[in-house]
Scaffold this motif. Sequence first.
Motif, PDB file in Angstrom:
ATOM      1  N   LEU A  37      -5.862  -3.524 -11.322  1.00  0.00           N
ATOM      2  CA  LEU A  37      -4.826  -2.396 -10.976  1.00  0.00           C
ATOM      3  C   LEU A  37      -5.260  -1.597  -9.701  1.00  0.00           C
ATOM      4  O   LEU A  37      -4.651  -0.825  -9.321  1.00  0.00           O
ATOM      5  CB  LEU A  37      -4.832  -1.450 -12.123  1.00  0.00           C
ATOM      6  N   SER A  38      -6.372  -1.625  -9.101  1.00  0.00           N
ATOM      7  CA  SER A  38      -6.927  -1.044  -7.862  1.00  0.00           C
ATOM      8  C   SER A  38      -6.406  -1.821  -6.709  1.00  0.00           C
ATOM      9  O   SER A  38      -6.486  -1.051  -5.615  1.00  0.00           O
ATOM     10  CB  SER A  38      -8.410  -0.771  -7.908  1.00  0.00           C
ATOM     11  N   ILE A  39      -5.802  -2.813  -6.543  1.00  0.00           N
ATOM     12  CA  ILE A  39      -5.386  -3.498  -5.376  1.00  0.00           C
ATOM     13  C   ILE A  39      -4.293  -2.745  -4.628  1.00  0.00           C
ATOM     14  O   ILE A  39      -4.653  -2.498  -3.570  1.00  0.00           O
ATOM     15  CB  ILE A  39      -5.038  -5.007  -5.741  1.00  0.00           C
ATOM     16  N   VAL A  40      -3.312  -2.444  -5.417  1.00  0.00           N
ATOM     17  CA  VAL A  40      -2.231  -1.854  -4.803  1.00  0.00           C
ATOM     18  C   VAL A  40      -2.664  -0.436  -4.309  1.00  0.00           C
ATOM     19  O   VAL A  40      -2.546  -0.172  -2.904  1.00  0.00           O
ATOM     20  CB  VAL A  40      -1.094  -1.412  -5.820  1.00  0.00           C
ATOM     21  N   PRO A  41      -3.429   0.504  -5.097  1.00  0.00           N
ATOM     22  CA  PRO A  41      -3.531   1.697  -4.411  1.00  0.00           C
ATOM     23  C   PRO A  41      -4.563   1.532  -3.272  1.00  0.00           C
ATOM     24  O   PRO A  41      -4.398   2.333  -2.257  1.00  0.00           O
ATOM     25  CB  PRO A  41      -4.458   2.528  -5.319  1.00  0.00           C
ATOM     26  N   MET A  42      -5.460   0.510  -3.111  1.00  0.00           N
ATOM     27  CA  MET A  42      -6.396   0.253  -2.192  1.00  0.00           C
ATOM     28  C   MET A  42      -5.759  -0.011  -0.962  1.00  0.00           C
ATOM     29  O   MET A  42      -5.817   0.443   0.274  1.00  0.00           O
ATOM     30  CB  MET A  42      -7.304  -0.770  -2.519  1.00  0.00           C
ATOM     31  N   VAL A  43      -4.774  -1.067  -1.034  1.00  0.00           N
ATOM     32  CA  VAL A  43      -3.968  -1.395   0.096  1.00  0.00           C
ATOM     33  C   VAL A  43      -3.264  -0.317   0.650  1.00  0.00           C
ATOM     34  O   VAL A  43      -3.218  -0.112   1.927  1.00  0.00           O
ATOM     35  CB  VAL A  43      -3.107  -2.719  -0.293  1.00  0.00           C
ATOM     36  N   LYS A  44      -2.712   0.599  -0.237  1.00  0.00           N
ATOM     37  CA  LYS A  44      -1.851   1.548   0.148  1.00  0.00           C
ATOM     38  C   LYS A  44      -2.469   2.611   1.171  1.00  0.00           C
ATOM     39  O   LYS A  44      -2.301   3.018   2.245  1.00  0.00           O
ATOM     40  CB  LYS A  44      -1.360   2.288  -0.928  1.00  0.00           C
ATOM     41  N   MET A  45      -3.909   2.841   0.516  1.00  0.00           N
ATOM     42  CA  MET A  45      -4.843   3.724   1.220  1.00  0.00           C
ATOM     43  C   MET A  45      -4.979   3.213   2.622  1.00  0.00           C
ATOM     44  O   MET A  45      -5.035   3.989   3.462  1.00  0.00           O
ATOM     45  CB  MET A  45      -5.841   3.957   0.457  1.00  0.00           C
ATOM     46  N   LEU A  46      -5.325   2.202   2.513  1.00  0.00           N
ATOM     47  CA  LEU A  46      -5.565   1.434   4.144  1.00  0.00           C
ATOM     48  C   LEU A  46      -4.420   1.709   4.911  1.00  0.00           C
ATOM     49  O   LEU A  46      -4.617   1.807   6.026  1.00  0.00           O
ATOM     50  CB  LEU A  46      -6.007   0.004   3.825  1.00  0.00           C
ATOM     51  N   ARG A  47      -3.276   1.283   4.451  1.00  0.00           N
ATOM     52  CA  ARG A  47      -2.097   1.290   5.150  1.00  0.00           C
ATOM     53  C   ARG A  47      -1.771   2.990   5.905  1.00  0.00           C
ATOM     54  O   ARG A  47      -1.558   3.337   6.854  1.00  0.00           O
ATOM     55  CB  ARG A  47      -0.840   0.680   4.815  1.00  0.00           C
ATOM     56  N   GLU A  48      -2.047   3.851   4.788  1.00  0.00           N
ATOM     57  CA  GLU A  48      -1.714   5.104   4.948  1.00  0.00           C
ATOM     58  C   GLU A  48      -2.939   5.664   5.901  1.00  0.00           C
ATOM     59  O   GLU A  48      -2.774   6.732   6.724  1.00  0.00           O
ATOM     60  CB  GLU A  48      -1.761   5.834   3.701  1.00  0.00           C
ATOM     61  N   SER A  49      -3.997   5.051   6.217  1.00  0.00           N
ATOM     62  CA  SER A  49      -5.111   5.523   7.255  1.00  0.00           C
ATOM     63  C   SER A  49      -4.641   5.051   8.344  1.00  0.00           C
ATOM     64  O   SER A  49      -5.343   4.945   9.444  1.00  0.00           O
ATOM     65  CB  SER A  49      -6.437   5.018   6.671  1.00  0.00           C
ATOM     66  N   GLY A  50      -3.292   4.200   8.682  1.00  0.00           N
ATOM     67  CA  GLY A  50      -3.024   3.772   9.900  1.00  0.00           C
ATOM     68  C   GLY A  50      -3.466   2.307  10.258  1.00  0.00           C
ATOM     69  O   GLY A  50      -3.058   1.970  11.148  1.00  0.00           O
ATOM     70  N   ARG A  51      -4.035   1.584   9.286  1.00  0.00           N
ATOM     71  CA  ARG A  51      -4.529  -0.014   9.658  1.00  0.00           C
ATOM     72  C   ARG A  51      -3.353  -0.739   8.984  1.00  0.00           C
ATOM     73  O   ARG A  51      -2.776  -0.309   8.276  1.00  0.00           O
ATOM     74  CB  ARG A  51      -5.866   0.026   8.788  1.00  0.00           C
ATOM     75  N   THR A  68       7.403   9.818  13.173  1.00  0.00           N
ATOM     76  CA  THR A  68       6.449   9.593  12.047  1.00  0.00           C
ATOM     77  C   THR A  68       4.989   9.540  12.066  1.00  0.00           C
ATOM     78  O   THR A  68       4.286   9.836  11.341  1.00  0.00           O
ATOM     79  CB  THR A  68       6.782   8.087  11.779  1.00  0.00           C
ATOM     80  N   THR A  69       4.391   9.108  13.501  1.00  0.00           N
ATOM     81  CA  THR A  69       3.006   9.240  13.560  1.00  0.00           C
ATOM     82  C   THR A  69       2.692  11.012  13.223  1.00  0.00           C
ATOM     83  O   THR A  69       1.569  10.830  12.684  1.00  0.00           O
ATOM     84  CB  THR A  69       2.664   8.834  14.996  1.00  0.00           C
ATOM     85  N   GLU A  70       3.393  11.814  13.998  1.00  0.00           N
ATOM     86  CA  GLU A  70       2.880  13.234  13.872  1.00  0.00           C
ATOM     87  C   GLU A  70       2.906  13.423  12.252  1.00  0.00           C
ATOM     88  O   GLU A  70       1.952  14.152  11.814  1.00  0.00           O
ATOM     89  CB  GLU A  70       3.598  14.015  14.471  1.00  0.00           C
ATOM     90  N   GLU A  71       3.961  12.998  11.710  1.00  0.00           N
ATOM     91  CA  GLU A  71       3.963  13.243  10.362  1.00  0.00           C
ATOM     92  C   GLU A  71       2.727  12.576   9.335  1.00  0.00           C
ATOM     93  O   GLU A  71       2.186  13.382   8.383  1.00  0.00           O
ATOM     94  CB  GLU A  71       5.250  12.804   9.598  1.00  0.00           C
ATOM     95  N   TRP A  72       2.379  11.483   9.616  1.00  0.00           N
ATOM     96  CA  TRP A  72       1.503  10.640   9.295  1.00  0.00           C
ATOM     97  C   TRP A  72      -0.130  11.422   9.428  1.00  0.00           C
ATOM     98  O   TRP A  72      -0.808  11.719   8.461  1.00  0.00           O
ATOM     99  CB  TRP A  72       1.146   9.466   9.851  1.00  0.00           C
ATOM    100  N   LEU A  73      -0.164  11.978  10.537  1.00  0.00           N
ATOM    101  CA  LEU A  73      -1.302  12.686  11.009  1.00  0.00           C
ATOM    102  C   LEU A  73      -1.631  13.858  10.212  1.00  0.00           C
ATOM    103  O   LEU A  73      -2.731  14.086   9.439  1.00  0.00           O
ATOM    104  CB  LEU A  73      -1.399  13.057  12.517  1.00  0.00           C
ATOM    105  N   MET A  74      -0.595  14.564   9.913  1.00  0.00           N
ATOM    106  CA  MET A  74      -0.196  15.730   9.236  1.00  0.00           C
ATOM    107  C   MET A  74      -0.794  15.549   7.657  1.00  0.00           C
ATOM    108  O   MET A  74      -1.476  16.109   7.324  1.00  0.00           O
ATOM    109  CB  MET A  74       1.042  16.519   8.948  1.00  0.00           C
ATOM    110  N   ASP A  75      -0.107  14.547   7.038  1.00  0.00           N
ATOM    111  CA  ASP A  75      -0.217  14.121   6.009  1.00  0.00           C
ATOM    112  C   ASP A  75      -1.581  13.680   5.483  1.00  0.00           C
ATOM    113  O   ASP A  75      -2.263  13.979   4.638  1.00  0.00           O
ATOM    114  CB  ASP A  75       0.739  12.720   5.585  1.00  0.00           C
TER     115      ASP A  75
END
Length: 532
Positions: A263-277, A45-52
């Motif tokens: 409406l920007s809270i969810v995308p922001m939180v998702k973006m932060l988590r997708e960045s690995g945080r 999953t980490t490798e996939e995350w990195l590619m993504d």
Amino acid sequence: MRILKRPLAAAFPFPALSSLAASHVSNVRDLFCRRGYSSPACKKTTEEWLMDVKKKPRIWSSPVGDKEIELVNRIFCNRSLNMKSIVAVGFDMDYTLAQYKPETFEAMAYEGTVKKLVTKLGYPTEMLNWRFDWEYMVRGLVLDKKRGNILKMDRHKYVKVAYHGFKEMPKEDKSKTYGHTLIRDAFDEPEYALLDTLFSLAEAYLFAQLVDMKDNYPGKFTREIDYVHMYKDVRAAVDMCHRDGTLKKMVAQNPGKYINEDLSIVPMVKMLRESGRSVFLVTNSLWDYTNVVMNFLCGDNILEAGLPCKYDWIENFDLVITGSSKPGFFLEENRANLFQIDPESGMLQNTDNGLLIPRIGVTLQEPSSKELKGGKVFQGGNVAHLHKLLGIASSSQVLYVGDHIYGDILRSKKVLGWRTMLVVPELEKEVQLLSETKRTRKDLRNLRRERDLIEDQIHHLNLSLKFQDFDDRHNHKHYFLLKELEAKRDKVRQSHQLAQRGVHEKFHKVWGQLMKTGYQNSRFAHQHRIVS
Ligand SMILES: Nc1nc2c(ncn2[C@@H]2O[C@H](COP(=O)(O)O)[C@@H](O)[C@H]2O)c(=O)[nH]1
Ligand SMILES: [Mg+2]
């Protein structure tokens, strides 16, 4: 720093992906492990995350093309922060993620407080007809409880604007009361109250109204009461409104009436988590209310009576801590127990550092996905619990976003070493007006320079008259010039004062610019500069 009610995510800086640090990637791997992945699954999953992550354009991290981020959508920094070192981003809820509408929320707090003062504490019934001007009070003001005054001061704690109730104090009274102390008054609790949260604007307004009433109609009160006691009663009544559900019940019935949609809270939180945080929430609100507010902000589920509750919003967070009792939460020696909350029943369960302690005779099953979801929501505890649950090695890896300088920022930053970000919604209007008044402020600076120049000339002339031996003709000429300069200085000084007042009034008719007091930084600005 501040974040607006809408584009909270607008300017979160992310490290260039090419420079993703190895430690960051390893943090991401740890995060997946903590989310319940097996070891090989973690690696994959980490490798996939990195590619993504490498493929994706980074929304919000920089303006699109050569388009600038609008002034009011920017984040302002007092010091630099390298986001590469941040592994967890946390949010406060009330007045941070949830921006209340003061015209409805604070008005409700005001009305609830008045009702309690009248019905429970015997205050005059005519108060029930009083109206609340939600734009009158601003953060950063200081209440002088003993004298019934409301003050605005500069960074050196010089009182520059002072009102007694709603009456501006004459300059002489102001200087007599606050101007001549050699050792400057601390202007702190318990004699003074600081308006450091948007929650306190209604009580300050009510205090000013009561001061006016006591001065003008003392007979209205059934007992002898001083300003200090009035303040104490108002504070107790506001506190009660927050505790007994007066406010929370109404918000739960119609959150959209009291809270700005974002409406920007969810995308922001998702973006932060997708960045690995990791992303977490630490709020002083209790679970039931947190669930109402977060459902409104992050789910499409307004909790209507009779309909089943939803908890999808929790999935956006790695950890949720409610009833946190900040700022005490930030003290590592704080021994508060950490309870796990069952989101559906709201029941508290004992934990050992976040691990559920089974009740006698109950065997814990392997956590199902539902239980995993539930296992993220807690009450109480302290910062050490949070670090452990999120696997945070060092305090400096955490960025916390809050609205309360004392509750959220001061201890977390100064004592703990978290990186902090302060939400100051008022800045939206402030920076807009700063830009609109640019020219006038330039004129103001020129007037100030002109005044300083004339004052210099007067000073030199005075010295010459005192120490140089001129003949009568020269003396007369110098004296004449001095009078001319003094008249000119008075004129320029008056124009400068008028222009400065004019600029301040554009920001706020009574208190002026939030971040300035006269020419100096305001105390509010100064506190922000030190701690955020
Ligand atoms: N008992 C009181 N509670 C208060 C008061 N002013 C605000 N509040 C409550 O605190 C939390 C703030 O939560 P956070 O998310 O910002 O940590 C919220 O539930 C408010 O209702 C008060 O004077 N007394
Ligand atoms: Mg808050």
